[in-house]
Design a protein around this motif. Sequence first.
Motif, short mmCIF file in Angstrom:
data_model
loop_
_atom_site.label_atom_id
_atom_site.label_comp_id
_atom_site.label_asym_id
_atom_site.label_seq_id
_atom_site.Cartn_x
_atom_site.Cartn_y
_atom_site.Cartn_z
N VAL A 1 0.83 -1.20 0.00
CA VAL A 1 0.00 0.00 0.00
C VAL A 1 0.88 1.26 0.00
O VAL A 1 0.70 2.13 -0.84
CB VAL A 1 -0.99 0.07 1.21
CG1 VAL A 1 -1.86 1.31 1.10
CG2 VAL A 1 -1.84 -1.18 1.29
N GLU B 1 -3.65 -4.28 -0.78
CA GLU B 1 -4.53 -4.26 0.40
C GLU B 1 -3.68 -4.33 1.66
O GLU B 1 -2.61 -4.94 1.65
CB GLU B 1 -5.45 -5.48 0.41
CG GLU B 1 -6.49 -5.48 -0.67
CD GLU B 1 -7.15 -6.86 -0.77
OE1 GLU B 1 -8.36 -6.89 -1.00
OE2 GLU B 1 -6.46 -7.87 -0.62
N ARG B 2 -4.22 -3.82 2.73
CA ARG B 2 -3.47 -3.78 4.00
C ARG B 2 -3.19 -5.14 4.58
O ARG B 2 -2.20 -5.33 5.26
CB ARG B 2 -4.26 -2.96 5.02
CG ARG B 2 -3.64 -1.62 5.33
CD ARG B 2 -4.20 -1.04 6.60
NE ARG B 2 -3.47 -1.47 7.78
CZ ARG B 2 -2.34 -0.93 8.21
NH1 ARG B 2 -1.79 0.05 7.55
NH2 ARG B 2 -1.73 -1.38 9.29
#
Length: 391
Positions: free
Chosen positions: A163, A198-199
């Motif tokens: 990210v 995505e985290r």
Amino acid sequence: MDFDFSPDQLALQTRATEAGLEFRDRARQWDAEDSAPYREINQRMGELGFFGLTMPKEYGGQGKTALDYLIATSAVFRASQTWQPCEPLFCTTGPGPAMILLSDSEELKQKYVPAIVRGEMGCAIALTEPQHGSDLNHLETTATIVGDEIVLNGDKSYVTGAVDNELYAVFARFDGIPGHRGIGAVVVEGDAEGVTLERGPSFVGLRGLAHGNVTLRNARVPLRNLIQGPGSFARLMTAFNLERLHNAAFTLGMAEAAFDEASNYVKQRHAFGRPVIEFQATYHTLAEMWTIIEAHRLLCYRAAATAIDGTFPQGLPVTIAKLFGGTRLPDLTVKALELHGGYGVDLDYPIQRIHRDAISAIVAGGAPAVLRNSIASQLFPDVRFRQERDG
Ligand SMILES: Cc1cc2nc3c(=O)[nH]c(=O)nc-3n(C[C@H](O)[C@H](O)[C@H](O)COP(=O)(O)OP(=O)(O)OC[C@H]3O[C@@H](n4cnc5c(N)ncnc54)[C@H](O)[C@@H]3O)c2cc1C
């Protein structure tokens, strides 16, 4: 054999300690919220002169050595008591940028390395997949060359800095070639078509920045972003040894931080009318902790000081340093925690966070059993265990 730092190295260590101290008070908040302001941290570490430490001067880097990198990172870790401030060093000098440097393509180096060392782009490593971490032989992400593009499909997980980074050194299997011979690496820009960042999950330690997912669905990157094609796994691993040096610097700096916390605590805490440090059991525990730290320090320095061209750590010494630190640090942080009595598990005291960070680092960058396999195979090249099941 010279065990003393040069004046430049001492100055670097002092500078890194001062930089780390700037962040120490915020470590608790980043841990509690599992969120850290990466842009701000990155900008500050750049202002303090920590980008591109070992990158060549011809690309705008600082041309320093792996030993300088170790000195700087371990001092920042010790002083900050958290891992985030070293992430800009890792992403502008570590295995990602080093892999690009090892590429045969000058065009690729010119395209990314100057921007990386200016801190405008950071390069993370995307190797692990949901089903394959240690077992790279079965890596499933595919790379197919179509005209002047590479088409990538697969799922990468636990990518530290996902990210936040602009670039990802993605390991993939080319042309369906089985085993490690089929693995190559490609630079993928995070905002390219077909790429999703995505985290990912929350970890018990090393919290703040993501250890996230990089999903590739017909992601197309220019062919000139190829770092190395299939058949060059060993070369790619040369750059990956910087990851192990970073891991070893982390365990060294955090071991020192745990020692600092424990020794400060027992000096001010009183029991039975005397400071706790005056009990011989405490005294001996601190001596034992320091002995382990000193051994780890020497393993780390040796791994850095014997680096090829001063820059790329050699596999055997750096693997030993990472194995020693990763497996010894949790014992050491438990000892430091115990010396705090009940306050050891109080969230107001940093030692519990340092311990959670320690257990989170055991496997990161290579599980201990895999490191032992690597060390033993270099000690005994004639004795090989087949990792694959027969039949
Ligand atoms: C904090 C953190 C940060 C990370 N950052 C990144 C990152 O930035 N980029 C990235 O790509 N990955 C990253 N990883 C992933 C990490 O590299 C993998 O977790 C690691 O390689 C182990 O893979 P695995 O989790 O799939 O475990 P597995 O490979 O499934 O291992 C499970 C167990 O099996 C054992 N085992 C496996 N193979 C053997 C064998 N041949 N012999 C003996 N025992 C074996 C292991 O030692 C382990 O105990 C990170 C992980 C953590 C925890």
